[in-house]
Design a protein around this motif. Structure first.
Motif, mmCIF file in Angstrom:
data_model
loop_
_atom_site.group_PDB
_atom_site.id
_atom_site.type_symbol
_atom_site.label_atom_id
_atom_site.label_comp_id
_atom_site.label_asym_id
_atom_site.label_seq_id
_atom_site.Cartn_x
_atom_site.Cartn_y
_atom_site.Cartn_z
ATOM 1 N N GLY A 110 4.606 6.178 -23.169
ATOM 2 C CA GLY A 110 3.720 5.789 -24.258
ATOM 3 C C GLY A 110 2.264 5.682 -23.885
ATOM 4 O O GLY A 110 1.391 5.756 -24.757
ATOM 5 N N ASP A 111 1.951 5.521 -22.607
ATOM 6 C CA ASP A 111 0.553 5.331 -22.225
ATOM 7 C C ASP A 111 -0.247 6.623 -22.245
ATOM 8 O O ASP A 111 -1.474 6.598 -22.160
ATOM 9 C CB ASP A 111 0.453 4.665 -20.845
ATOM 10 N N ILE A 112 0.436 7.765 -22.391
ATOM 11 C CA ILE A 112 -0.256 9.054 -22.501
ATOM 12 C C ILE A 112 -0.320 9.518 -23.951
ATOM 13 O O ILE A 112 -1.067 10.435 -24.291
ATOM 14 C CB ILE A 112 0.468 10.092 -21.617
ATOM 15 N N LEU A 113 0.432 8.886 -24.805
ATOM 16 C CA LEU A 113 0.518 9.311 -26.200
ATOM 17 C C LEU A 113 -0.818 9.146 -26.913
ATOM 18 O O LEU A 113 -1.434 8.085 -26.878
ATOM 19 C CB LEU A 113 1.591 8.494 -26.917
ATOM 20 N N ILE A 129 11.236 8.532 -31.398
ATOM 21 C CA ILE A 129 10.490 8.396 -30.147
ATOM 22 C C ILE A 129 10.809 7.043 -29.532
ATOM 23 O O ILE A 129 10.611 6.008 -30.163
ATOM 24 C CB ILE A 129 8.972 8.520 -30.381
ATOM 25 N N ALA A 130 11.322 7.059 -28.313
ATOM 26 C CA ALA A 130 11.598 5.828 -27.581
ATOM 27 C C ALA A 130 10.484 5.588 -26.575
ATOM 28 O O ALA A 130 10.238 6.430 -25.711
ATOM 29 C CB ALA A 130 12.935 5.915 -26.870
ATOM 30 N N ILE A 131 9.793 4.474 -26.732
ATOM 31 C CA ILE A 131 8.783 4.069 -25.758
ATOM 32 C C ILE A 131 9.509 3.241 -24.704
ATOM 33 O O ILE A 131 9.862 2.083 -24.926
ATOM 34 C CB ILE A 131 7.653 3.259 -26.428
ATOM 35 N N ALA A 132 9.750 3.865 -23.552
ATOM 36 C CA ALA A 132 10.729 3.347 -22.597
ATOM 37 C C ALA A 132 10.100 2.655 -21.397
ATOM 38 O O ALA A 132 10.609 2.747 -20.285
ATOM 39 C CB ALA A 132 11.624 4.493 -22.126
ATOM 40 N N ASP A 187 15.352 10.232 -43.510
ATOM 41 C CA ASP A 187 14.889 11.409 -42.764
ATOM 42 C C ASP A 187 13.460 11.271 -42.244
ATOM 43 O O ASP A 187 12.877 12.251 -41.774
ATOM 44 C CB ASP A 187 15.008 12.686 -43.612
ATOM 45 N N GLY A 188 12.874 10.098 -42.328
ATOM 46 C CA GLY A 188 11.533 9.915 -41.797
ATOM 47 C C GLY A 188 11.567 9.637 -40.309
ATOM 48 O O GLY A 188 12.562 9.162 -39.772
ATOM 49 N N PRO A 189 10.480 9.926 -39.584
ATOM 50 C CA PRO A 189 10.454 9.687 -38.140
ATOM 51 C C PRO A 189 10.428 8.195 -37.821
ATOM 52 O O PRO A 189 9.894 7.388 -38.574
ATOM 53 C CB PRO A 189 9.154 10.369 -37.699
ATOM 54 N N THR A 190 11.035 7.848 -36.684
ATOM 55 C CA THR A 190 11.107 6.463 -36.261
ATOM 56 C C THR A 190 10.717 6.346 -34.789
ATOM 57 O O THR A 190 10.696 7.337 -34.051
ATOM 58 C CB THR A 190 12.518 5.879 -36.451
ATOM 59 N N PHE A 191 10.436 5.117 -34.366
ATOM 60 C CA PHE A 191 10.215 4.849 -32.946
ATOM 61 C C PHE A 191 10.799 3.497 -32.612
ATOM 62 O O PHE A 191 11.065 2.665 -33.486
ATOM 63 C CB PHE A 191 8.724 4.918 -32.594
ATOM 64 N N LEU A 192 11.016 3.283 -31.324
ATOM 65 C CA LEU A 192 11.514 1.995 -30.851
ATOM 66 C C LEU A 192 10.999 1.750 -29.441
ATOM 67 O O LEU A 192 10.516 2.665 -28.769
ATOM 68 C CB LEU A 192 13.047 1.943 -30.891
#
Length: 358
Positions: A110-113, A129-132, A187-192
């Protein structure tokens, strides 16, 4: 498969103390080109050898659902990987399956996003998108800093209409979505967010890589990773709930994300169905599919007691640790790795004999 976890590259901009594989680390100049080339050589063949039908049967709903294809590194968004490997792989996936393809997910620190990169991955079909990196092991994330970082990511995602979802098991409110009951648009994009936090991830660290060398794995013998999600359980049951495999950059495949001591085969050489149908005949592989690694050696003379005796090793801190993954590793080294290599050679020889003359 319900899920496929594909590591496209070992290249990363970090060398975290808790990483499960020593190969995830920074590479520079020619070394970066070389390590990325491993994924470049394999990804088109991997995609070609995945199933035509990328769905699985959800018995709870009676519906077929799209396979979740999770793309990961390393770090897919760093210079030298993003344009050279990650984006071409996404484009090739779209070309292979079109609108009937798998649901595409990715993992990133996530730090490059950036806004531009986020736009690019969404345009190429990424829906999750998983911010891991939300743990104290990632540099710059210790203590309260991780929570300030999360707010920056939330603002970026909100600007593009990407809805936050909560990962199960988080106890701290700081680690949950601000509105965990909210449902994302269809159907929308998600993140966690997730990471190696006691109240966010699985708690125990895998007995692998730098986590093992640094003595950070506290998973005991009762911690049966094989029977958990992303373990070996049900990996043979293609198109059914619980089926998942892991892929390395060169196309090698494994029955679990922790990865066994030897691969089952390579998608750079063979179709997934052919590999799984072949190895399914081995009693040890059936035991892994049942989530019961203690049983894997019974056909070759290893009792459950023998397995337990071989499940002990000394970690990087000099601690004696017992874990089923260690027993699995030792059985692979003693027996199963050679059996899998022999099966692979037989399959490749048979394929060569039946190949049309050129």
């Amino acid at each position: 498969m319900q899920s496929i976890y594909w590591v496209l590259t070992w290249a990363c901009h970090r060398k975290c103390a808790h990483c499960y594989d020593d190969r995830f680390r920074p590479y520079v100049r020619g070394a970066l080109t070389e390590v990325v080339a491993e994924g470049q050589r394999a990804y088109e063949r991997v995609i070609a050898n995945l199933p035509d039908d990328m769905t699985w049967a959800n018995r709870d709903t009676g519906q077929r659902e799209r396979t979740s294809l999770i793309l990961a590194g390393g770090e897919l968004l760093i210079d030298g990987v993003r344009e050279e490997l990650f984006y071409p792989a996404l484009d090739a996936i779209r070309a292979r399956w079109g609108d009937k393809g798998p649901r595409l997910a990715m993992q990133a620190t996530g730090d490059i996003l950036t806004p531009d990169i986020l736009d690019a991955v969404l345009a190429r079909g990424i829906t999750s998108i998983a911010i891991a990196s939300i743990d104290d092991y990632h540099v710059g994330m210790k203590g309260e800093r991780k929570f300030r970082f999360m707010e920056k990511i939330r603002a970026l995602m909100a600007s593009r209409g990407v809805h936050e979802v909560s990962i199960g098991g988080a106890k701290s409110d700081k680690l949950k979505s601000p509105d965990p009951a909210a449902r994302p648009p269809a159907d929308g994009p998600t993140f966690l967010f997730f990471g190696a936090q006691e109240d966010l991830w699985i708690g125990e660290l895998w007995p692998r890589g730098r986590a093992w060398a640094n003595g950070l794995s506290n998973a005991g013998y009762e911690t049966n990773f094989c029977a958990r999600w992303s373990g070996g359980r049900n990996f043979l049951k293609m198109h059914e709930a619980g089926s998942e495999i892991a892929i390395e950059p060169d196309g090698s495949i494994y029955p679990c994300c922790l990865k066994t001591k030897a691969p089952l085969g390579s998608l750079a050489e063979e179709r997934l169905e052919d590999i799984l149908n072949s190895v399914a005949a081995l009693p040890a592989i059936q035991a892994l599919n049942d989530g019961d690694p203690e049983r894997m050696g019974e056909a070759s003379g290893w009792s459950r007691e023998d397995f337990r005796a071989n499940s002990v090793a000394t970690d990087g801190k000099g601690r004696e640790v017992a874990n089923m993954c260690l027993g699995c590793d030792h059985y692979f080294e003693a027996h199963l790795g050679a059996e899998l290599r022999a099966l692979r050679a037989e399959r490749l020889a048979a394929a060569k004999l039946t190949a049309p003359a050129t």
